[in-house]
Motif scaffolding. Sequence first.
Motif, mmCIF file in Angstrom:
data_model
loop_
_atom_site.group_PDB
_atom_site.id
_atom_site.type_symbol
_atom_site.label_atom_id
_atom_site.label_comp_id
_atom_site.label_asym_id
_atom_site.label_seq_id
_atom_site.Cartn_x
_atom_site.Cartn_y
_atom_site.Cartn_z
ATOM 1 N N ILE A 1 52.618 88.355 -19.076
ATOM 2 C CA ILE A 1 53.730 88.454 -18.135
ATOM 3 C C ILE A 1 54.992 88.637 -18.961
ATOM 4 N N VAL A 2 55.634 89.798 -18.800
ATOM 5 C CA VAL A 2 56.836 90.074 -19.583
ATOM 6 C C VAL A 2 58.047 90.195 -18.683
ATOM 7 N N GLY A 3 59.193 90.001 -19.269
ATOM 8 C CA GLY A 3 60.443 90.132 -18.544
ATOM 9 C C GLY A 3 61.520 89.463 -19.365
ATOM 10 N N GLU A 4 62.773 89.716 -19.007
ATOM 11 C CA GLU A 4 63.874 89.143 -19.768
ATOM 12 C C GLU A 4 64.093 87.701 -19.344
ATOM 13 N N SER A 5 64.917 86.967 -20.101
ATOM 14 C CA SER A 5 65.131 85.574 -19.744
ATOM 15 C C SER A 5 65.764 85.498 -18.353
ATOM 16 N N GLY A 6 65.325 84.537 -17.556
ATOM 17 C CA GLY A 6 65.850 84.373 -16.220
ATOM 18 C C GLY A 6 65.134 85.198 -15.169
ATOM 19 N N CYS A 7 64.068 85.915 -15.535
ATOM 20 C CA CYS A 7 63.409 86.757 -14.538
ATOM 21 C C CYS A 7 62.367 85.971 -13.740
ATOM 22 N N GLY A 8 62.110 84.724 -14.108
ATOM 23 C CA GLY A 8 61.192 83.902 -13.332
ATOM 24 C C GLY A 8 59.811 83.749 -13.944
ATOM 25 N N ILE B 1 52.856 84.326 -21.463
ATOM 26 C CA ILE B 1 54.202 84.658 -21.026
ATOM 27 C C ILE B 1 55.034 84.904 -22.268
ATOM 28 N N SER B 2 55.698 86.050 -22.335
ATOM 29 C CA SER B 2 56.490 86.327 -23.522
ATOM 30 C C SER B 2 57.522 87.383 -23.207
ATOM 31 N N HIS B 3 58.608 87.369 -23.975
ATOM 32 C CA HIS B 3 59.568 88.455 -23.830
ATOM 33 C C HIS B 3 59.349 89.483 -24.943
ATOM 34 N N ASP B 4 58.362 89.214 -25.811
ATOM 35 C CA ASP B 4 58.157 90.064 -26.978
ATOM 36 C C ASP B 4 57.109 91.126 -26.676
ATOM 37 N N MET B 5 57.529 92.364 -26.521
ATOM 38 C CA MET B 5 56.610 93.439 -26.157
ATOM 39 C C MET B 5 55.602 93.696 -27.276
#
Lengths: 326, 329
Positions: free
Chosen positions: B39-46, B213-217
């Motif tokens: 699950i990716v997304g920027e901070s605050g995306c839930g 869960i990570s923001h790192d693609m």
Amino acid sequence: MDNLLRIQDLTQVFGTRNPNYAVDRVSFSMPDEPSILSLVGESGSGKSTIARIALGLMKPTSGKVYFKGTDIFTGDRKWQKQFRRDVQPVFQDPYSAFNPAYRLKRVFNIAVRNFDLAQDQRKAQARIEESLDSVGLDPDDVLDKYPHQLSGGQRQRVMLARLHLIRPRLIIADEPVSMIDASMRASFLKLLVSFRDNLGISTLFITHDLTTSMYLGGRIIVLYKGRIMEHGDTPDVTRSPQHPYAKLLINSIPVADPSQRWDSMLPASVDSANRASMNRDRCLFAERCGQVMETCWQQEPRVLPQENAVQRDVACHLYEKTLENN
Amino acid sequence: MTITLQIRDLSIGLQSTKKITQIISHVNLDVLPGEIIGIVGESGCGKSTLAIGALGLIETPHVLQSGSVLLTLPDGSTTDVVRSSPEALRDLRWRHIAYIPQGSMNIFNPVMRIRAQLTDTLVQHGITEREAIERVTHALHLVNLKPSVLDQYPHELSGGMKQRTAIAAAISMEPAVLIADEPTTALDVVTQRMILQELVKIRDTLGVAIIIISHDMGVMAQVADRIAVMYAGRIIEVGAVTDIFKAPLHPYAQALLGSILQSGHETDQVEILEGESPSPWNYPTGCRFNPRCPHTMDRCRTEVPDLILRRASHQVACHLLDEKVSNHG
């Protein structure tokens, strides 16, 4: 011409009974011409300690830091004040860098007052607005806000606007993008590059993330346990690392392409909590190195310039040997 | 095929004194047995809110607004995690669904040895002390740690070892689902690579489905089988990892992938996604990406796009794809 920043045999030891060499005889310099130098390494490699010493925030155990030819710990008050203006920090955490009780315009007003940046309020205002514009922030939108009303990426850009206003010679940035979103990182780094090209501001960039230093270009120093392993032009080092540690570091970057997955398992790590040896008279990477030789345990490799590469220094017995054979 | 975890229409809000602000809205996601889904997304995306929802950990100030999370048990029956009693949940967690929270290297009690901290949970689940030690030792082995770790205190372990110990704790009951929230964020790249490879090995050995869960693609590209992209509290695209990386369909997913720093790329090859993602207090109406989207149409400002199957196993929530279909037809 003096170097902008010259670090000579810098050593920082924490503790006396179990001395911990955070930084171990590190020497490097940044030229007077605007440049970007990245210090990369994992946690505990000493990169942040070097940054703190270079900012004058702490005195090293031994070694010297020269800024424009003057030892930064000996300058008089007037020199110190100019140093405080010429060398500016950007820290990792944009959430704790601002006083939450004040509006953001105070950040700029204080800078104007402390460094006498403008003769009157109107000129000051104009310069502040110009600086915010230059980093892509809307002055009307930002100045009256409180820090909590901005995102992390915006706050780091406010820091850059402040630097644009002060115009230091050198920015020392300690992990400035590690807490902001991927999509914001590129624009932050782009600003640092444009500061170098358009304003003549150099940057000492401290990071654990090699991809950010690749993006910045310039030169790179790979640190491990307080010592320099490899030093060279960033594109060269990242394309063809020579030191086994630099190789391991670069091969471990997760490439954002599912068709280029890691093909091999890394060997299980040596438990770093149980120090193999307290002896520092050796290569400190020996216990993790796949190409370890007997010499590596007995003798510390010197940081040697490589013959076939332009301005590349590597501290590894593998390369000392080839140099002697040639 | 049975679906291990079915997240259906899940909405979670944040309760303040006056009102409830919705954080994630109508999330639908299937987790298949033994897959690694990112699950990716920027901070605050839930992202993290979705994780606590999937675990049934919704506690004040979070409130469940709609939906269900159906976990398939080994006997084939399903149970709704978000509507289970606290007792039932205590039994479910660790045994069937486990969690590696963000910053989990700091979850250990500094004055207790690792042994007690790992075995306590198992004993709570009715496992004998001796079997608990056996299971924990096996779990430590899977993350390349020696059993001697059990006799150590947390401060004697490095960050990577603590993270491994947290993973070992989570897999010691051999759950069907493991949720790992930013499992390698504070670690250096070498340790990160080892831990990610260990997670893949755990999946191969135990057959556990892992939600990372990570923001790192980069992390996602290396380990995930499928990717769900979140933006402003909604899932906007779900697909196989190669489809998402090679041919993303949602303009946000395209921009996110274009903005990442890649080794070997020069400065000019990175596109910058302008603007900021909205906070839950001012989510735009219609498609939440419409203020930043280069292809915004009138429809996008008023009508929420549904997450629709557009290609084989590739769901996207974007009106633009409707237009393309009708143009061709």
